[in-house]
Write a protein that holds these residues in place. Structure first.
Motif, PDB file in Angstrom:
ATOM      1  N   VAL A   1       3.874  -1.227  -2.211  1.00  0.00           N
ATOM      2  CA  VAL A   1       2.532  -1.400  -2.714  1.00  0.00           C
ATOM      3  C   VAL A   1       2.472  -2.815  -3.525  1.00  0.00           C
ATOM      4  O   VAL A   1       3.370  -3.208  -4.126  1.00  0.00           O
TER       5      VAL A   1
ATOM      6  N   VAL B   1      -2.364   3.112  -7.470  1.00  0.00           N
ATOM      7  CA  VAL B   1      -1.913   3.715  -6.305  1.00  0.00           C
ATOM      8  C   VAL B   1      -0.514   3.692  -6.103  1.00  0.00           C
ATOM      9  O   VAL B   1       0.089   4.810  -5.670  1.00  0.00           O
TER      10      VAL B   1
ATOM     11  N   LEU C   1       1.320   7.319  -5.070  1.00  0.00           N
ATOM     12  CA  LEU C   1       2.437   7.384  -3.918  1.00  0.00           C
ATOM     13  C   LEU C   1       3.700   7.626  -4.393  1.00  0.00           C
ATOM     14  O   LEU C   1       4.729   8.257  -3.699  1.00  0.00           O
ATOM     15  N   LYS C   2       4.216   7.074  -5.659  1.00  0.00           N
ATOM     16  CA  LYS C   2       5.595   7.207  -5.977  1.00  0.00           C
ATOM     17  C   LYS C   2       5.795   8.607  -6.264  1.00  0.00           C
ATOM     18  O   LYS C   2       7.002   9.193  -5.959  1.00  0.00           O
TER      19      LYS C   2
ATOM     20  N   GLU D   1       4.531  11.138  -4.824  1.00  0.00           N
ATOM     21  CA  GLU D   1       4.556  11.916  -3.662  1.00  0.00           C
ATOM     22  C   GLU D   1       5.816  11.591  -2.950  1.00  0.00           C
ATOM     23  O   GLU D   1       6.623  12.518  -2.676  1.00  0.00           O
ATOM     24  N   PHE D   2       6.099  10.151  -2.734  1.00  0.00           N
ATOM     25  CA  PHE D   2       7.204  10.162  -1.733  1.00  0.00           C
ATOM     26  C   PHE D   2       8.351   9.729  -2.559  1.00  0.00           C
ATOM     27  O   PHE D   2       9.473   9.755  -1.913  1.00  0.00           O
TER      28      PHE D   2
ATOM     29  N   VAL E   1       9.129   4.559  -3.196  1.00  0.00           N
ATOM     30  CA  VAL E   1       8.205   3.433  -2.890  1.00  0.00           C
ATOM     31  C   VAL E   1       8.390   2.107  -3.526  1.00  0.00           C
ATOM     32  O   VAL E   1       8.713   2.224  -4.888  1.00  0.00           O
TER      33      VAL E   1
ATOM     34  N   LEU F   1      -4.602   8.085   1.859  1.00  0.00           N
ATOM     35  CA  LEU F   1      -3.395   7.305   2.094  1.00  0.00           C
ATOM     36  C   LEU F   1      -2.278   8.406   2.115  1.00  0.00           C
ATOM     37  O   LEU F   1      -1.437   8.245   3.135  1.00  0.00           O
ATOM     38  N   ILE F   2      -2.137   9.517   1.290  1.00  0.00           N
ATOM     39  CA  ILE F   2      -0.685  10.446   1.495  1.00  0.00           C
ATOM     40  C   ILE F   2      -0.829  10.787   3.039  1.00  0.00           C
ATOM     41  O   ILE F   2       0.148  10.900   3.642  1.00  0.00           O
TER      42      ILE F   2
ATOM     43  N   LEU G   1       0.000   8.316   5.574  1.00  0.00           N
ATOM     44  CA  LEU G   1       1.354   7.795   5.857  1.00  0.00           C
ATOM     45  C   LEU G   1       2.315   8.978   6.283  1.00  0.00           C
ATOM     46  O   LEU G   1       3.144   8.719   7.110  1.00  0.00           O
ATOM     47  N   ARG G   2       1.997  10.192   6.037  1.00  0.00           N
ATOM     48  CA  ARG G   2       2.704  11.326   6.681  1.00  0.00           C
ATOM     49  C   ARG G   2       2.472  11.251   8.166  1.00  0.00           C
ATOM     50  O   ARG G   2       3.469  11.737   9.017  1.00  0.00           O
TER      51      ARG G   2
END
Ligand code: ATP
Length: 458
Positions: free
Chosen positions: A365, A382, A386-387, A389-390, A393, A453-454, A457-458
Motif C-alpha cells: 500500500v 487502508v 488490510l494489515k 486482515e492479511f 502487507v 478491497l478485502i 484481494l481474496r
C-alpha cells in the motif's frame, strides 16, 4: 523465458539484495553449508511450511502433528543404522590440495552411477577410469565418512549425542506415544517439520546441499497389504503439493529408483525431481516404502513393543510410507520457477511470479505522494485495515510509484494499491473512496472501492 545457470545466479543475487537469503556468518567470512534467511526469506519459508501443514495435516483426518527434540538418546541412531556405514558418503581427497570430494559425485560426472556400490567397487572404478580431482590432481583412496554431527550432552560430557540428520526418527520413537494418546485408526500418519543437520562433504549449489536445513516429513503407517494402494494415494498428494507450490508439470519429474539401487529395506522409492536452472533435474523430495524396518529395529533395540492393536485384538507392526521434503529445496524451486524477465512499457523488468499464498507480501500500500499528509493519512487507514486482515502487507512510500512497482515486482508482491487524489474525492466524486490496484503479472490497473478491497484481494 529460457532459464539456465545465469538464472540461478540472478536468483541468488536477488535473494541477497532483497533480503531473502544471506550467507551464514557472512561478516566473519562465512561458514560453508550454512545460510541465513532474511525478512523476506523467513516469510516465504513460513508460507511454504504453513501451506504444507494445511495440506498434509490440518486438511486431513488421518494425520497427527509432532515436534520432537533435535537431540536424542544416542541409541536411537544406533538402532536406525545412522552411526554405521548406512549414513556415510564415500570421501576422496585431492592428494595435492587436500580438498575433499564425494567420490560418487565425481564418478557421476565421469558417467558412472555409483549408487549402491561398495567402497571396493568405487575404488576400482576410480582406478579404471583414472579419475582425477577437478584440479587435475590424483585422488586418495575413497573412505566412508559419516555425515552426523557429534556432540556431548551434560556438563561432564557424559553422553554422546548427535544433531539429528533427519526428523523421521523422532516420529518412529514417538509412534507408541501417539497411538496410546490419540487412538488413531490405521492407516494414519505422523507429520513433523524441523531442522536436520548433515556434515555434507561438499556443500554446494546454494540451498540445494547444505549442512543445516529443514525437513517436512511424514511417516504413514499402513497394514502390509495396503501399501501399494496407499502409496499411490500419497504419490498423488505429493503431485498436488508441487502444483500448489506453483511448480509447472514440465519442471517436475518422478524418478523411479531402480530395484538394484533401493535401500535394502525399501521396496519402492520415487525421487521427485525439479529441473533446477543450469543444473537440470535433481531431487526435490523423496518418497519411500520402508516396510516395517524402522519400527522393528526400534522394537528390537528398545524392548518396547511397536505393535498396533486392532479393535478385534489382532496385533502387527505397521509398514511405513515416507514422503520427505526439504524446505530449502522447495524454496529454491519456487524462486527459480517464479523468476521472470519480461518487457513492460519498453523496459526490461524482473519479477517473481509467486503464487499469492506464498508471496512474502500479499499486497503493498502506498500514497501517491508522500509529502501530502491527506494522502498519507488515507493510505495509512487502508494499510491498517488490510494489515489486520492479511498480516503480511507492505507499506511502501519510497521513490515514485513506478519505482515502487518495480521493487514490489522483484519480491513477488501480487498487488500494489495506490491512494491518490481521486480516492480523496478531489477529482471526480464517483471515484471517492476507491483506489488503484495494480496487478503484478499484467501491469494492469483497476479502480476498486476501499470497502470491497478485502474481497477483491481474496
Ligand atoms: P541427496 O541424495 O540429494 O543427498 P537424500 O536422498 O540423502 O538427498 P533424504 O535423506 O531422502 O535425501 O532427505 C529428504 C529430503 O531432505 C531431500 O529430498 C531433500 O529435499 C532434503 N535434503 C537432504 N539433504 C539435504 C541437504 N544436505 N541440503 C538440503 N536439503 C537436503
Amino acid at each position: 523465458m529460457e532459464k539456465n545457470s545465469d538464472t540461478m545466479e540472478k536468483v541468488v543475487s536477488l535473494c541477497k539484495r532483497r533480503g531473502f537469503v544471506f550467507q551464514g556468518s557472512e561478516i566473519y567470512g562465512g561458514l560453508k553449508g550454512t545460510w541465513d534467511f532474511g525478512p523476506l526469506g523467513v516469510a516465504l519459508n513460513n508460507n511454504i511450511k504453513r501451506e504444507w501443514w494445511k495440506m498434509f495435516v490440518d486438511g486431513r483426518e488421518d494425520m497427527y502433528g509432532l515436534d520432537a527434540a533435535i537431540l536424542m538418546n544416542e541409541k536411537v541412531w544406533e538402532a536406525s543404522g545412522h552411526t554405521g556405514a548406512g549414513f556415510c558418503d564415500p570421501l576422496v581427497e585431492d592428494v595435492e590440495t587436500g580438498e575433499r570430494f564425494r567420490a560418487d559425485h565425481l564418478l557421476k560426472e565421469a558417467g558412472v552411477d555409483a549408487d549402491g556400490m561398495t567402497l571396493e567397487q568405487i575404488n576400482q572404478e576410480i582406478k579404471e577410469k583414472e579419475l582425477k580431482s577437478p584440479k587435475g590432481n590424483s585422488l586418495s583412496e575413497a573412505r566412508q565418512f559419516n555425515l552426523m554431527f557429534e556432540t556431548q550432552v551434560g556438563a561432564q560430557g557424559d553422553m554422546k549425542s548427535y544433531l539429528r540428520p533427519e526428523t523421521a526418527q523422532g516420529i518412529f520413537v514417538n509412534f507408541k506415544n501417539v497411538v496410546d494418546s490419540m487412538a488413531p485408526k490405521i492407516p494414519f500418519g505422523i507429520a513433523q517439520i524441523g531442522k536436520a543437520f548433515r556434515n555434507e562433504i561438499a556443500p554446494r549449489e546454494f540451498l540445494f546441499r547444505v549442512r543445516e536445513f529443514e525437513q517436512m516429513e511424514i511417516e504413514y503407517f499402513v497394514k502390509e497389504e495396503q501399501w501399494e494402494s496407499e502409496f499411490e494415494k500419497l504419490r498423488q498428494d505429493i503431485v498436488k503439493w508441487h502444483k500448489h507450490l506453483g511448480l509447472s508439470d514440465e519442471n517436475i519429474r518422478e524418478y523411479e529408483v531402480p530395484e538394484n539401487d533401493l535401500a535394502h529395506y525399501s521396496k519402492r522409492t520415487i525421487d521427485f525431481e525439479y529441473n533446477y536452472p543450469g543444473k537440470g533435474f535433481d531431487e526435490l523430495a523423496g518418497f519411500a516404502y520402508r516396510t516395517d524396518h524402522d519400527l522393528k529395529n526400534h522394537m528390537d533395540a528398545s524392548g518396547t513393543t511397536m505393535e498396533y492393536i486392532e479393535p478385534d485384538g489382532s496385533r502387527f507392526v505397521p509398514h511405513v510410507l515416507e514422503p520427505s521434503f526439504g524446505v530449502g529445496r522447495a524454496l529454491t524451486a519456487v524462486l527459480c520457477e517464479a523468476y521472470t524477465e519480461d518487457e513492460m512499457n519498453g523496459e526490461v523488468r524482473t519479477y517473481l511470479k509467486l503464487p499469492k499464498h506464498l508471496a512474502p507480501f500479499r499486497v503493498a500500500v502506498s500514497p501517491l505522494l508522500k509529502n501530502k499528509p491527506e494522502l498519507v493519512e488515507k493510505a495509512r487507514e487502508v494499510f491498517k485495515v488490510l494489515k489486520t486482515e492479511f498480516g503480511n502487507v507492505a507499506w511502501d512510500d519510497n521513490g515514485n510509484v513506478g519505482k515502487r512497482y518495480r521493487r514490489q515486482d522483484e519480491i513477488g508482491t501480487p498487488s500494489c494499491i495506490v491512494i491518490d487524489f481521486e480516492t480523496l474525492g478531489q477529482e471526480a466524486p464517483e471515484l471517492a473512496d476507491t483506489v488503484t490496484v495494480r496487478n503484478r503479472d499484467t501491469g494492469e490497473q483497476e479502480r476498486v472501492a476501499i470497502a470491497d478491497l478485502i474481497n477483491y484481494l481474496r
